[in-house]
Design an enzyme around this catalytic site. Sequence first.
Site, PDB file in Angstrom:
ATOM      1  CE  LYS A   1      29.440  25.359  62.664  1.00 24.79           C
ATOM      2  NZ  LYS A   1      29.456  24.581  63.900  1.00 24.79           N
TER       3      LYS A   1
ATOM      4  CG  ASP B   1      29.542  22.376  66.825  1.00 21.31           C
ATOM      5  OD1 ASP B   1      29.942  21.390  67.457  1.00 21.31           O
ATOM      6  OD2 ASP B   1      30.282  23.344  66.527  1.00 21.31           O
TER       7      ASP B   1
ATOM      8  CB  SER C   1      32.973  20.176  67.137  1.00 17.57           C
ATOM      9  OG  SER C   1      32.814  21.570  67.069  1.00 17.57           O
TER      10      SER C   1
ATOM     11  CG  HIS D   1      39.350  22.624  59.740  1.00 18.05           C
ATOM     12  ND1 HIS D   1      38.687  23.769  60.117  1.00 18.05           N
ATOM     13  CD2 HIS D   1      39.747  22.019  60.894  1.00 18.05           C
ATOM     14  CE1 HIS D   1      38.667  23.852  61.437  1.00 18.05           C
ATOM     15  NE2 HIS D   1      39.308  22.809  61.935  1.00 18.05           N
TER      16      HIS D   1
ATOM     17  NE  ARG E   1      33.560  19.196  72.875  1.00 18.77           N
ATOM     18  CZ  ARG E   1      34.200  19.810  71.882  1.00 18.77           C
ATOM     19  NH1 ARG E   1      33.509  20.323  70.872  1.00 18.77           N
ATOM     20  NH2 ARG E   1      35.505  19.916  71.910  1.00 18.77           N
TER      21      ARG E   1
END
Length: 424
Positions: free
Chosen positions: A140, A114, A136, A35, A121
């Site tokens: 995932k 989320d 967050s 990621h 937020r």
Amino acid sequence: MTNKEASDLTLAMVGTGITADLSNIHPGIPKIDKHSTGGVGDKISLVLTPLAATLGLVVPMMSGRGLGHTGGTLDKLAAIPGLRTEMESDEYLSQLNKVGCAIVSPTDEYAPVDRTIYALRDVSGSVENVALVASSVMSKKLAEKPDGLLLDVKMGRGAFFKNLNDAAALASTMVSIGEDAGIATCCVVTNMDQPLGSAVGNWLETREALLVLQGDNKIQPDEYPTDQYALEEIKELALAQAALMLGLGGMVDSYQEGFEMARDTLASGKCLHKFAHMVESQGGDTSVVYDLNRMPLPQNRKTYYSPIDGIVADIDAHEIGDASVKLGAGRHYADDEVDYQAGFLLHKKAGARVKKGDPILTAFTSEVSSLEHPDIRLDEGYTRGVGSYRIVPDEPHVIVKDQSLIKYFVDRNGVQPFEIIKQN
């Protein structure tokens, strides 16, 4: 919020939805995901995913779309005609079994809470809270249940976090969350002060990634061949990350062994075929993978030229990314339409010497009116809105901004300079 509290929050978020079951996908073969927190010109996942899969890993990558000045991997893939980035879980798992890799959008079934937390937020001024950003992202990733996870936290003007303290805090928190969940996790902190490579924009970046995947037998497109230095920049980061993924999967004993394996595999050209297999499985037109001329660049284009003899001292990634959005390559809002052909090709990178009148970058768009945006113009050594492309006289005192790619490595043992890891 402590790291333990961030881990507890993340696991609770995962528990609000489904999780993937990868246990029946090539049993015994490590499932390693990657990621990136996002940057400008960051097409590394398009190279790394087929490279890691060709090396023998299974790569289950759920990715995102671009928003604001940063591009999204899914938008780059979607520039290939016909390609689908949305799949049901069963189809996604089937592709992993058949191809060994997939780059898809997570369905609403993964950590659905989320979205609610993000909305809170947004209205509470906590969008940049490190623990909430980490939970967050990681909710995932934990829902995918990989064996290992490589994180790439971008740092600099074109990144979400601009300085080392914030980037390292995010990296350390995400590594802690991953390790607490039983997933082997490490992170690199990489430079995002200037765009990565020479292409910014969806098809332009995919085109550049495909050139890297061709290996040693490159066939450049007829128009605007990519500078070799830019290709080497992409290659360097992809090889480093592939080596780390191999290490997470327990397939090599050292970083250097992994790097050499990845280098030889990428040079062979086999990764291009793996990418084509993935594209075909996701419904895309593989002819453009093998022949870049089948996707010509838009005729609405404008080239900017150096106003002086000198040296490119700096390029601001944030402003390049922001200008690409004005051309149509990105989104201000989640439901904005994207022009997959729009973007920039940088003909000169920081450190390059130029003569007056040399081309420094070209803007492309499907909408000719976008080229007339008031922020996109040449102005006394700068291209305003095209990244503070700063060109100065080439004199002994000129300092070119540091462009080294990988700054730091983060794992359960803490933060250390990446140069130390390279020696192992």
